[in-house]
Scaffold this active site. Structure first.
Site, mmCIF file in Angstrom:
data_model
loop_
_atom_site.group_PDB
_atom_site.id
_atom_site.type_symbol
_atom_site.label_atom_id
_atom_site.label_comp_id
_atom_site.label_asym_id
_atom_site.label_seq_id
_atom_site.Cartn_x
_atom_site.Cartn_y
_atom_site.Cartn_z
ATOM 1 C CG ASP A 1 -0.332 -0.022 2.530
ATOM 2 O OD1 ASP A 1 -0.180 1.062 3.126
ATOM 3 O OD2 ASP A 1 0.024 -1.114 3.006
ATOM 4 C CD GLU B 1 -4.159 4.316 10.652
ATOM 5 O OE1 GLU B 1 -3.149 4.212 11.379
ATOM 6 O OE2 GLU B 1 -4.158 4.049 9.424
#
Length: 252
Positions: free
Chosen positions: A54, A141
């Site tokens: 990613d 997150e």
């Protein structure tokens, strides 16, 4: 009989040398881990055949053919954040990755400060709905001040749920949830098990009280040829399944 003083001094000297050697060894090991030379999860991750990365603007300009040639099968690209931010490298990365054989998807960093419907509309405006691409990802997150003062369960779900619903309706597949073990335990639990799970666990293998996970981010300290940016490292991931299983998750 008590030990003589010279004997005691020798003992303490040996102990001091041993303790010093242990400290040096631990420092060297920490440095190797920090630089990505030694990574605790690599052996466990090696048992999974389907691998990916990613990326975001932090990796800078990416030579996608070079990066894709590093035994990779998929790539997730940062697209958006909140209700207005667009990753400055998204358009270039989306086009470049799309010209390779990688399976490609986009991710959105969830903000706790704007409505989920607005964030979904923002991602939909930026990320094309293209057949054969991986489902959209919502990255959940802690960040900034929320690490010390996180939202309540109701507050987070009040943002997340409308976003997931809107993305699924638009892209035709359930979005992927990227999160940590702590956030999943504290906020999501079994209620979100119908969404593919991408778990971040870079210090140990995933240990979750659920059926399984689909993606595992096992390292954030790898380095690969093919990019030059402010960030030297790149995130590494594996998929729990075959390449055919991964293709089955893509958008219709």
């Amino acid at each position: 009989m008590s030990e003589s003083r010279p004997g005691r001094r020798r003992t303490w000297r040996v102990l001091g040398i041993t303790a010093g050697a242990v400290v040096v060894l631990l420092a060297v090991l920490a440095l190797l881990v920090w630089n990505g030379v030694l990574w605790p999860n690599r052996l466990a991750a090696d048992r999974y055949a389907v691998r990916g990365v990613d990326v975001s603007a932090y990796q800078g300009e990416i030579d996608w053919p070079v990066l894709a040639a590093q035994d990779l099968d998929f790539a997730f690209i940062k697209a958006t954040e909140g209700s207005s931010h667009v990753d400055e490298r998204f358009a270039a990365n989306w086009a470049g990755a799309g010209d390779t054989d990688l399976l490609v998807g986009a991710y959105h960093f969830l903000s706790f400060e704007s409505p989920g419907a607005d964030q979904a509309a923002h991602m939909i405006d930026v990320v094309p709905a293209e057949s054969g691409t991986l489902p959209p990802v919502v990255d959940v997150e802690y960040y900034g001040e929320f690490a010390a003062d996180p939202p309540t369960v109701d507050e987070l779900r009040g943002i997340l749920d409308p976003m997931l619903d809107a993305l699924e309706e638009h892209y035709g597949v359930p979005p992927i949830l990227y999160t940590t073990q702590q956030i999943r335990a504290d906020y999501l639990g079994d209620d979100y098990d119908r969404y593919p799970l991408w778990i971040r666990s870079v210090a140990s293998t995933p240990d979750l009280p659920r059926r399984d996970w689909e993606f595992w981010q096992y390292s954030d300290r790898d380095t690969l040829p093919g990019y030059e940016g402010a960030e030297d490292h790149i995130d590494m991931n594996v998929f729990d399944g075959t390449l055919e299983h991964l293709r089955a998750l893509t958008q219709p």
